[in-house]
Design a protein around this motif. Structure first.
Motif, PDB file in Angstrom:
ATOM      1  N   HIS A  26      12.953 -31.272  68.228  1.00  0.00           N
ATOM      2  CA  HIS A  26      13.544 -29.935  68.328  1.00  0.00           C
ATOM      3  C   HIS A  26      14.397 -29.636  67.101  1.00  0.00           C
ATOM      4  CE1 HIS A  26      15.186 -26.406  70.412  1.00  0.00           C
ATOM      5  NE2 HIS A  26      16.361 -26.752  69.906  1.00  0.00           N
ATOM      6  N   SER A  27      14.341 -28.376  66.647  1.00  0.00           N
ATOM      7  CA  SER A  27      15.227 -27.899  65.581  1.00  0.00           C
ATOM      8  C   SER A  27      16.130 -26.803  66.133  1.00  0.00           C
ATOM      9  CB  SER A  27      14.419 -27.354  64.400  1.00  0.00           C
ATOM     10  OG  SER A  27      13.685 -26.204  64.786  1.00  0.00           O
ATOM     11  N   ALA A 128       2.120 -28.842  62.284  1.00  0.00           N
ATOM     12  CA  ALA A 128       3.038 -28.821  63.423  1.00  0.00           C
ATOM     13  C   ALA A 128       2.798 -27.545  64.216  1.00  0.00           C
ATOM     14  CB  ALA A 128       4.489 -28.885  62.957  1.00  0.00           C
ATOM     15  N   LEU A 129       2.771 -27.676  65.515  1.00  0.00           N
ATOM     16  CA  LEU A 129       2.837 -26.508  66.387  1.00  0.00           C
ATOM     17  C   LEU A 129       4.306 -26.248  66.661  1.00  0.00           C
ATOM     18  CD1 LEU A 129       1.899 -24.298  68.283  1.00  0.00           C
ATOM     19  CD2 LEU A 129       1.424 -26.047  70.017  1.00  0.00           C
ATOM     20  N   GLN A 130       4.811 -25.144  66.114  1.00  0.00           N
ATOM     21  CA  GLN A 130       6.212 -24.747  66.282  1.00  0.00           C
ATOM     22  C   GLN A 130       6.281 -23.828  67.498  1.00  0.00           C
ATOM     23  OE1 GLN A 130       9.133 -23.597  62.959  1.00  0.00           O
ATOM     24  NE2 GLN A 130       8.309 -21.628  63.600  1.00  0.00           N
ATOM     25  N   GLU A 131       6.896 -24.315  68.558  1.00  0.00           N
ATOM     26  CA  GLU A 131       6.859 -23.616  69.839  1.00  0.00           C
ATOM     27  C   GLU A 131       8.254 -23.082  70.187  1.00  0.00           C
ATOM     28  OE1 GLU A 131       5.387 -24.453  74.431  1.00  0.00           O
ATOM     29  OE2 GLU A 131       5.210 -26.003  72.900  1.00  0.00           O
ATOM     30  N   VAL A 134      13.974 -19.123  70.262  1.00  0.00           N
ATOM     31  CA  VAL A 134      15.383 -19.172  70.679  1.00  0.00           C
ATOM     32  C   VAL A 134      15.482 -20.012  71.948  1.00  0.00           C
ATOM     33  CG1 VAL A 134      17.353 -17.813  71.479  1.00  0.00           C
ATOM     34  CG2 VAL A 134      15.846 -16.846  69.748  1.00  0.00           C
ATOM     35  N   PRO A 135      16.374 -21.003  72.041  1.00  0.00           N
ATOM     36  CA  PRO A 135      17.252 -21.492  70.962  1.00  0.00           C
ATOM     37  C   PRO A 135      16.549 -22.558  70.133  1.00  0.00           C
ATOM     38  CG  PRO A 135      17.823 -22.562  73.020  1.00  0.00           C
ATOM     39  CD  PRO A 135      16.673 -21.646  73.335  1.00  0.00           C
ATOM     40  N   GLY A 136      16.112 -22.194  68.973  1.00  0.00           N
ATOM     41  CA  GLY A 136      15.397 -23.101  68.101  1.00  0.00           C
ATOM     42  C   GLY A 136      13.948 -23.285  68.518  1.00  0.00           C
ATOM     43  N   SER A 137      13.318 -24.343  68.009  1.00  0.00           N
ATOM     44  CA  SER A 137      11.889 -24.575  68.228  1.00  0.00           C
ATOM     45  C   SER A 137      11.625 -26.034  68.565  1.00  0.00           C
ATOM     46  CB  SER A 137      11.082 -24.209  66.978  1.00  0.00           C
ATOM     47  OG  SER A 137      11.249 -22.862  66.619  1.00  0.00           O
ATOM     48  N   ASP A 138      10.561 -26.255  69.359  1.00  0.00           N
ATOM     49  CA  ASP A 138      10.040 -27.593  69.601  1.00  0.00           C
ATOM     50  C   ASP A 138       8.800 -27.790  68.748  1.00  0.00           C
ATOM     51  OD1 ASP A 138      12.010 -28.081  71.486  1.00  0.00           O
ATOM     52  OD2 ASP A 138      10.745 -27.488  73.176  1.00  0.00           O
ATOM     53  N   SER A 182      16.394 -34.579  67.188  1.00  0.00           N
ATOM     54  CA  SER A 182      16.913 -33.407  66.489  1.00  0.00           C
ATOM     55  C   SER A 182      16.536 -33.482  65.005  1.00  0.00           C
ATOM     56  CB  SER A 182      18.440 -33.348  66.635  1.00  0.00           C
ATOM     57  OG  SER A 182      18.973 -32.251  65.933  1.00  0.00           O
ATOM     58  N   ILE A 183      15.606 -32.622  64.597  1.00  0.00           N
ATOM     59  CA  ILE A 183      15.127 -32.565  63.212  1.00  0.00           C
ATOM     60  C   ILE A 183      15.372 -31.149  62.712  1.00  0.00           C
ATOM     61  CG2 ILE A 183      13.154 -32.772  61.679  1.00  0.00           C
ATOM     62  CD1 ILE A 183      13.943 -35.435  62.831  1.00  0.00           C
TER      63      ILE A 183
END
Length: 227
Positions: A26-27, A128-131, A134-138, A182-183
């Motif tokens: 997660h970011s 990467a699949l950015q999913e 808000v709040p941030g992405s997995d 946490s990346i």
């Protein structure tokens, strides 16, 4: 002073880096936006194009098949559909069985080609699949052999072993999982993906044959689908 400390902090030892299997990567904020050249779906360009979205990753129903050597791996399905013509994103529906996709979990995201690396003398693209926004992405870490630029219909799904210093968790919630990886920079995510390519894949994610029409509805609004 803080910048100096970050620049000259000693690197983690290799044996410390990737021992923790994370539930998710997660970011705090999405790492890939449309300023990144290889994010999909994205707007079409051309002198005769008014609006539209295009993607290198195929729309449709995708099946995850776990590595046969993973006795704890479970299959699942992801439906990837186009959001619309003027605002580009992938509508993502997920379920344990294909028949459950219409009522499955919903989110919205983007596919990003984040880099390249070699393994066994062969060149691989790292994706990467950015999913979620808000709040941030997995992030689901993906890889494929860099064979051609055709429409993509298959990925290897990489593991999520996290550097110890990037693990976030809290005790005191009985059996409930709180840990995640946490990346928060593109460089960190690329390094993690390169390292995970050296491990046995979690499985494969492949486009399935069509089984009736795939919904092109836009789904919930952006605010309703932010997670």
């Amino acid at each position: 002073m803080i910048l100096f400390a970050l620049l000259f902090a000693p690197p983690l030892q290799a044996e410390e880096l990737y021992e923790w299997e994370a539930e998710r990567v997660h970011s705090d904020l999405p790492l890939y936006t449309f300023d990144w050249d290889d994010v999909w779906p994205r707007g079409m360009t051309g002198p005769d194009i008014i609006a539209g979205c295009e993607s290198r990753v195929a729309f449709g129903d995708w099946e995850f098949k776990p590595n046969p050597d993973d006795e704890f791996g479970d299959p699942y399905w992801i439906r990837v559909a186009n959001y619309g013509a003027f605002h580009c994103a992938a509508n993502l529906y997920n379920a344990d069985e294909r028949e459950g996709l219409d009522e499955g979990g919903f989110s919205r995201g983007l596919f990003a080609r984040i880099g390249e690396t070699r393994k066994g003398g062969e060149l691989f693209e790292l994706w990467a699949l950015q999913e979620g926004f808000v709040p941030g992405s997995d992030y689901l870490l993906l890889a494929r052999k860099a064979e051609n630029d055709d429409l993509i219909t298959r990925f290897e799904v990489l593991q999520r072993r996290c550097p110890r210093s990037r693990m976030r968790e809290v005790d005191g919630l009985d059996i409930w999982t709180t840990s995640y990886c946490s990346i928060n920079t593109r460089g960190e995510l690329l390094r993690l993906a390169k390292r995970m390519l050296r491990e046995p894949a979690l499985g494969t994610l492949s486009l399935a044959k069509e089984e009736g029409p795939v919904s092109e509805e836009t789904g919930p609004t952006n605010s309703e689908a932010s997670n």
